[in-house]
Scaffold this active site. Sequence first.
Site, PDB file in Angstrom:
ATOM      1  N   ASP A  13      -7.452   4.132   4.738  1.00  0.00           N
ATOM      2  CA  ASP A  13      -8.138   2.933   5.212  1.00  0.00           C
ATOM      3  C   ASP A  13      -9.009   2.455   4.064  1.00  0.00           C
ATOM      4  OD1 ASP A  13      -8.368   1.169   7.599  1.00  0.00           O
ATOM      5  OD2 ASP A  13     -10.491   1.460   7.162  1.00  0.00           O
TER       6      ASP A  13
ATOM      7  N   LYS B  89       0.848  -1.201   0.000  1.00  0.00           N
ATOM      8  CA  LYS B  89       0.000   0.000   0.000  1.00  0.00           C
ATOM      9  C   LYS B  89       0.879   1.246   0.000  1.00  0.00           C
ATOM     10  CE  LYS B  89      -3.624   0.496   3.025  1.00  0.00           C
ATOM     11  NZ  LYS B  89      -4.238   0.891   4.320  1.00  0.00           N
TER      12      LYS B  89
HETATM   13  P1  ITT Z   1      -2.415  -0.143   7.324  1.00  0.00           P
HETATM   14  O1  ITT Z   1      -3.682  -0.127   8.170  1.00  0.00           O
HETATM   15  O2  ITT Z   1      -1.168  -0.198   8.145  1.00  0.00           O
HETATM   16  O3  ITT Z   1      -2.396   0.945   6.306  1.00  0.00           O
HETATM   17  P2  ITT Z   1      -3.612  -2.575   6.270  1.00  0.00           P
HETATM   18  O4  ITT Z   1      -3.223  -3.556   5.227  1.00  0.00           O
HETATM   19  O5  ITT Z   1      -4.040  -3.108   7.629  1.00  0.00           O
HETATM   20  O6  ITT Z   1      -2.426  -1.531   6.459  1.00  0.00           O
HETATM   21  P3  ITT Z   1      -6.285  -1.547   5.950  1.00  0.00           P
HETATM   22  O7  ITT Z   1      -6.591  -1.650   7.406  1.00  0.00           O
HETATM   23  O8  ITT Z   1      -6.722  -0.297   5.225  1.00  0.00           O
HETATM   24  O9  ITT Z   1      -4.728  -1.654   5.668  1.00  0.00           O
HETATM   25  O10 ITT Z   1      -6.851  -2.839   5.245  1.00  0.00           O
HETATM   26  C1  ITT Z   1      -7.050  -2.833   3.878  1.00  0.00           C
HETATM   27  C2  ITT Z   1      -7.087  -4.245   3.374  1.00  0.00           C
HETATM   28  O11 ITT Z   1      -7.964  -4.253   2.239  1.00  0.00           O
HETATM   29  C3  ITT Z   1      -5.705  -4.649   2.857  1.00  0.00           C
HETATM   30  O12 ITT Z   1      -4.952  -5.335   3.825  1.00  0.00           O
HETATM   31  C4  ITT Z   1      -6.061  -5.510   1.661  1.00  0.00           C
HETATM   32  O13 ITT Z   1      -6.327  -6.820   2.088  1.00  0.00           O
HETATM   33  C5  ITT Z   1      -7.359  -4.884   1.161  1.00  0.00           C
HETATM   34  N1  ITT Z   1      -7.061  -3.876   0.119  1.00  0.00           N
HETATM   35  C6  ITT Z   1      -7.056  -2.519   0.216  1.00  0.00           C
HETATM   36  N2  ITT Z   1      -6.712  -1.943  -0.932  1.00  0.00           N
HETATM   37  C7  ITT Z   1      -6.477  -2.941  -1.794  1.00  0.00           C
HETATM   38  C8  ITT Z   1      -6.063  -2.994  -3.137  1.00  0.00           C
HETATM   39  O14 ITT Z   1      -5.770  -1.895  -3.829  1.00  0.00           O
HETATM   40  N3  ITT Z   1      -5.932  -4.191  -3.709  1.00  0.00           N
HETATM   41  C9  ITT Z   1      -6.200  -5.320  -3.021  1.00  0.00           C
HETATM   42  N4  ITT Z   1      -6.561  -5.371  -1.759  1.00  0.00           N
HETATM   43  C10 ITT Z   1      -6.709  -4.182  -1.129  1.00  0.00           C
END
Ligand code: ITT
Length: 193
Positions: free
Chosen positions: A65, A12
């Site tokens: 998020d 990300k």
């Molecule tokens: P941070 O909170 O530290 O930023 P995280 O991975 O826990 O990292 P989130 O809480 O926002 O982030 O969770 C988002 C989840 O949604 C992420 O782990 C992926 O599984 C999914 N996700 C988000 N954007 C995506 C994308 O562009 N492509 C595929 N999956 C995605």
Amino acid sequence: MKFIIATHNKKKLAEMERILTPLGVEVATAQLEEVEETGATFEENAYLKASAACRQTGLPAIADDSGLAVDALNGAPGVYSARYAGEHATDTQKMEKLLHALKDVPAEKRTARFVCAVCCVFPNGDRVFAQASCQGSIAFALTGNGGFGYDPIFLVGEQSFAQLSDEEKDHISHRGKALALFSQKLRAYLNNG
Ligand code: ITT
């Protein structure tokens, strides 16, 4: 002005850097404490992560998020997308759990959207917020090697996000759209301040 990118997700982070830098937003990283994502919405969780990073570093901080909302599952996994198959599950385990939950759902009912909320918090407490989504559907199997997370099962048209180039994904993705809107709002905020 430098902005801390508040994420622990390296893939990300790479997307956020490659989208924000050409938009003229100067970004930096820092070792950040984990934040409990207790919000009920993407917006609340983005604010929790950005405000914690701002407090810790004393610099303006930007958090994303995001998650996948599947219509046939009433919007799940939604804000729980990262933890859908447990705290330490791999992306493949999460996708397999989702495919299993949809095993009896026909193609036309597999509609879904990725949502991305972006929040920037400044040391004086000001905040700039943007949100966007990308409409698609859930495939029956994984395809493609690019991207991260649920990309191999998220279809836009015939192709999964994981089959697109970085440029193609950023052009249509929830994150690309949310960060483009965010950069406009940030510019307006900075010009008016
Ligand atoms: P941070 O909170 O530290 O930023 P995280 O991975 O826990 O990292 P989130 O809480 O926002 O982030 O969770 C988002 C989840 O949604 C992420 O782990 C992926 O599984 C999914 N996700 C988000 N954007 C995506 C994308 O562009 N492509 C595929 N999956 C995605």
